[in-house]
Design a protein around this motif. Structure first.
Motif, mmCIF file in Angstrom:
data_model
loop_
_atom_site.group_PDB
_atom_site.id
_atom_site.type_symbol
_atom_site.label_atom_id
_atom_site.label_comp_id
_atom_site.label_asym_id
_atom_site.label_seq_id
_atom_site.Cartn_x
_atom_site.Cartn_y
_atom_site.Cartn_z
ATOM 1 N N LEU A 184 0.833 7.645 10.197
ATOM 2 C CA LEU A 184 1.089 7.732 8.758
ATOM 3 C C LEU A 184 2.577 7.604 8.450
ATOM 4 N N ALA A 185 3.413 8.201 9.291
ATOM 5 C CA ALA A 185 4.860 8.077 9.104
ATOM 6 C C ALA A 185 5.310 6.639 9.274
ATOM 7 N N ALA A 186 4.726 5.919 10.246
ATOM 8 C CA ALA A 186 5.078 4.511 10.459
ATOM 9 C C ALA A 186 4.664 3.665 9.254
ATOM 10 N N ALA A 187 3.490 3.972 8.687
ATOM 11 C CA ALA A 187 3.040 3.233 7.516
ATOM 12 C C ALA A 187 3.965 3.454 6.320
ATOM 13 N N VAL A 188 4.434 4.693 6.156
ATOM 14 C CA VAL A 188 5.362 4.989 5.063
ATOM 15 C C VAL A 188 6.652 4.200 5.237
ATOM 16 N N CYS A 189 7.189 4.172 6.460
ATOM 17 C CA CYS A 189 8.436 3.436 6.711
ATOM 18 C C CYS A 189 8.263 1.945 6.459
ATOM 19 N N ALA A 190 7.117 1.384 6.827
ATOM 20 C CA ALA A 190 6.885 -0.038 6.618
ATOM 21 C C ALA A 190 6.812 -0.381 5.123
ATOM 22 N N ARG A 191 6.180 0.479 4.354
ATOM 23 C CA ARG A 191 6.072 0.221 2.916
ATOM 24 C C ARG A 191 7.414 0.386 2.210
ATOM 25 N N ILE A 192 8.224 1.329 2.671
ATOM 26 C CA ILE A 192 9.570 1.489 2.099
ATOM 27 C C ILE A 192 10.410 0.256 2.391
ATOM 28 N N GLU A 193 10.312 -0.284 3.602
ATOM 29 C CA GLU A 193 11.062 -1.490 3.959
ATOM 30 C C GLU A 193 10.613 -2.685 3.122
ATOM 31 N N ALA A 194 9.324 -2.706 2.742
ATOM 32 C CA ALA A 194 8.797 -3.794 1.919
ATOM 33 C C ALA A 194 9.237 -3.699 0.456
ATOM 34 N N GLY A 195 9.888 -2.583 0.073
ATOM 35 C CA GLY A 195 10.422 -2.478 -1.276
ATOM 36 C C GLY A 195 9.727 -1.479 -2.167
ATOM 37 N N GLU A 196 8.691 -0.776 -1.674
ATOM 38 C CA GLU A 196 8.021 0.227 -2.495
ATOM 39 C C GLU A 196 8.859 1.497 -2.567
ATOM 40 N N SER A 197 8.704 2.210 -3.669
ATOM 41 C CA SER A 197 9.437 3.466 -3.826
ATOM 42 C C SER A 197 8.675 4.613 -3.173
ATOM 43 N N LEU A 198 9.440 5.607 -2.719
ATOM 44 C CA LEU A 198 8.820 6.766 -2.077
ATOM 45 C C LEU A 198 7.936 7.516 -3.064
ATOM 46 N N ARG A 199 8.325 7.599 -4.324
ATOM 47 C CA ARG A 199 7.536 8.309 -5.329
ATOM 48 C C ARG A 199 6.156 7.675 -5.485
ATOM 49 N N ARG A 200 6.134 6.332 -5.510
ATOM 50 C CA ARG A 200 4.852 5.638 -5.670
ATOM 51 C C ARG A 200 3.965 5.831 -4.440
ATOM 52 N N ILE A 201 4.569 5.789 -3.272
ATOM 53 C CA ILE A 201 3.783 5.965 -2.036
ATOM 54 C C ILE A 201 3.157 7.350 -1.987
ATOM 55 N N CYS A 202 3.933 8.354 -2.318
ATOM 56 C CA CYS A 202 3.458 9.732 -2.186
ATOM 57 C C CYS A 202 2.429 10.100 -3.253
ATOM 58 N N ARG A 203 2.335 9.310 -4.349
ATOM 59 C CA ARG A 203 1.329 9.619 -5.370
ATOM 60 C C ARG A 203 -0.082 9.225 -4.940
ATOM 61 N N GLU A 204 -0.197 8.353 -3.940
ATOM 62 C CA GLU A 204 -1.509 7.895 -3.512
ATOM 63 C C GLU A 204 -2.249 8.999 -2.752
ATOM 64 N N PRO A 205 -3.557 9.038 -2.885
ATOM 65 C CA PRO A 205 -4.337 10.056 -2.149
ATOM 66 C C PRO A 205 -4.201 9.876 -0.625
ATOM 67 N N GLY A 206 -4.116 10.990 0.085
ATOM 68 C CA GLY A 206 -4.025 10.975 1.538
ATOM 69 C C GLY A 206 -2.627 10.773 2.072
ATOM 70 N N MET A 207 -1.634 10.552 1.183
ATOM 71 C CA MET A 207 -0.261 10.363 1.638
ATOM 72 C C MET A 207 0.489 11.687 1.559
ATOM 73 N N PRO A 208 1.431 11.899 2.477
ATOM 74 C CA PRO A 208 2.196 13.147 2.455
ATOM 75 C C PRO A 208 3.122 13.192 1.248
ATOM 76 N N SER A 209 3.487 14.384 0.850
ATOM 77 C CA SER A 209 4.411 14.563 -0.267
ATOM 78 C C SER A 209 5.837 14.281 0.194
ATOM 79 N N PRO A 210 6.780 14.085 -0.727
ATOM 80 C CA PRO A 210 8.173 13.878 -0.333
ATOM 81 C C PRO A 210 8.726 15.054 0.469
ATOM 82 N N GLN A 211 8.330 16.278 0.138
ATOM 83 C CA GLN A 211 8.814 17.431 0.887
ATOM 84 C C GLN A 211 8.285 17.409 2.330
#
Length: 273
Positions: free
Chosen positions: A20-47
């Motif tokens: 899950l951490a690797a998926a988050v890093c890949a999406r951030i590199e693709a240009g998505e914002s952390l706020r948008r990623i963390c709003r999706e169900p099943g994703m960890p919160s920013p904290q």
């Protein structure tokens, strides 16, 4: 060995998921914002992600690299967009140019016949005056034909001014003077090299008036005369007196009298001296 394989006890205790951490890093590199990623169900919160980075140095390094790559990609996209805007500005704006030689020739023909540009632009089937001025800036051939048409128009107006002066009568003198002055003003702008008048000293205006002659019971003869107005003559006399008192020479053209513009009448009589 990738990041998270040997995650510290603190990271594992916070539900650390390497995939899950690797998926988050890949999406951030693709240009998505952390706020948008963390709003999706099943994703960890920013904290939670912050705790994972604090517990796994390799994840923190991978996360920072993903953010740097996203910034570089954004800069490249912004530069490409700027270049596209610059290229778009080089393309012609607005409606396509509708100029044709036939329309340009018709405009010049009507101008040469004495018609105004406002009247031409307001007639059916002709472009408005703003479009005609754009064509003058854009088409050199049309600009040359336009200049020649204006020269012909000036000659026609010159003859018109003479006819107005010759048809003037005492009861129409004021209207004739107005028409004559307007045409003279137009001539000075249509062909300034030929018709523009040299500037007179301030206050030395010219009046056009009619001198009436009669002999016995016969018909009168009228003469159209141009000369200094009373106010202009008075101002000139005051200037001359000041120059004499200062020991200066008289002004050029001192003593110029009225100039005859022609006679109107059918008697052929010569005015008295």
């Amino acid at each position: 060995m990738g990041f998270g394989d040997e995650a510290p006890q603190d990271a594992r205790r916070n539900g650390y998921d390497p995939d899950l951490a690797a998926a988050v890093c890949a999406r951030i590199e693709a240009g998505e914002s952390l706020r948008r990623i963390c709003r999706e169900p099943g994703m960890p919160s920013p904290q939670t992600l912050h705790q994972w980075r604090m517990g796994d140095p390799l994840l923190a390094e991978r996360y920072a690299a993903a953010q740097a790559a996203a910034r570089r990609n954004q800069i490249q996209e912004d530069e490409a967009a700027r270049l596209r805007r610059l290229e778009a500005r080089k393309q012609p704006w607005g409606r396509p140019d509708t100029y044709t030689d036939a329309i340009g020739g018709e405009i010049c023909r009507r101008l040469a016949q004495g018609e105004s540009l406002v009247a031409i632009g307001g007639s059916p089937g002709m472009p408005v005056t703003q479009t005609i001025y754009k064509w003058l800036r854009k088409h050199a051939d049309f600009r040359q034909d336009y200049a020649r048409a204006r020269e012909v128009q000036a000659q026609i107006k010159e003859e018109l001014a003479w006819e107005i002066a010759m048809r003037a009568r005492p009861e129409t003198a004021r209207v004739a003077r107005l028409q004559f002055d307007v045409i003279r003003w137009q001539l000075g702008r249509l062909s300034p090299k030929k018709y523009a008048e040299d500037a007179e000293p301030e206050g030395f205006d010219m009046d056009v008036y009619i001198r009436k002659f009669g002999c016995g019971d016969g018909p009168d003869t009228l003469e159209l005369v141009a000369g200094p107005s009373f106010e202009a003559a008075k101002a000139r006399a005051e200037r001359e007196r000041g120059r004499r008192e200062a020991g200066l020479p008289p002004l050029h053209g001192e003593g110029v009298r009225g100039v005859s513009l022609g006679r109107v009448g059918n008697t052929g009589q010569t005015p008295p001296p």
